[in-house]
Motif scaffolding. Structure first.
Motif: not given
Length: 130
Positions: A1-18
């Motif tokens: 999940n850590a890599f996935l979260i990194y990718w989601l933040v960098s690709q889609y700029n998802m917030s911590e709440q989302v």
């Protein structure tokens, strides 16, 4: 999940709440899927349950980079969560039927340890990339 979260933040700029909501929902939908896995294993067999649930779940990961927005990515991830852990009870049941009764505990412990070690490697590696 850590890599996935990194990718989601960098690709889609998802917030911590989302991200928190997304992974909470993913975790919640995993639970009933385990009950369905037991039913499915009895219905179509343990090997077929492992294949027909894990294969589409991994295909969900393959299509993630092609999703146009964060809503589509979230929908695919939740769908993947429904299927991704359904192979676990089927695999455990299959292994317990194949392994001799006196070796089941050692085999189960060995497999659980390997899974835990593999899971533990992701967060430190993602922290180094962040």
């Amino acid at each position: 999940n850590a890599f996935l979260i990194y990718w989601l933040v960098s690709q889609y700029n998802m917030s911590e709440q989302v991200l928190g909501s997304l992974f909470s929902v993913s975790g919640l939908v995993t639970t009933p899927s385990l009950w369905v896995a037991a039913w499915l294993g009895n219905r179509i067999g343990l090997i077929n349950t492992m294949v027909f649930t894990h294969l589409p779940a991994n295909c969900g990961l393959i299509v993630l980079p092609f999703m146009p927005n964060s809503s589509a990515v979230s929908a695919v991830l939740i769908f993947r969560a429904l299927l991704s852990q359904m192979d676990v009870p089927a695999r455990d049941a299959f292994i317990m039927t194949v392994v001799d009764a006196d070796e089941r505990m050692a085999c189960s412990s060995f497999i659980s340890t390997l899974r835990a070690l593999a899971t533990a490697a992701g967060p430190p590696a993602a922290a180094l990339l962040w």
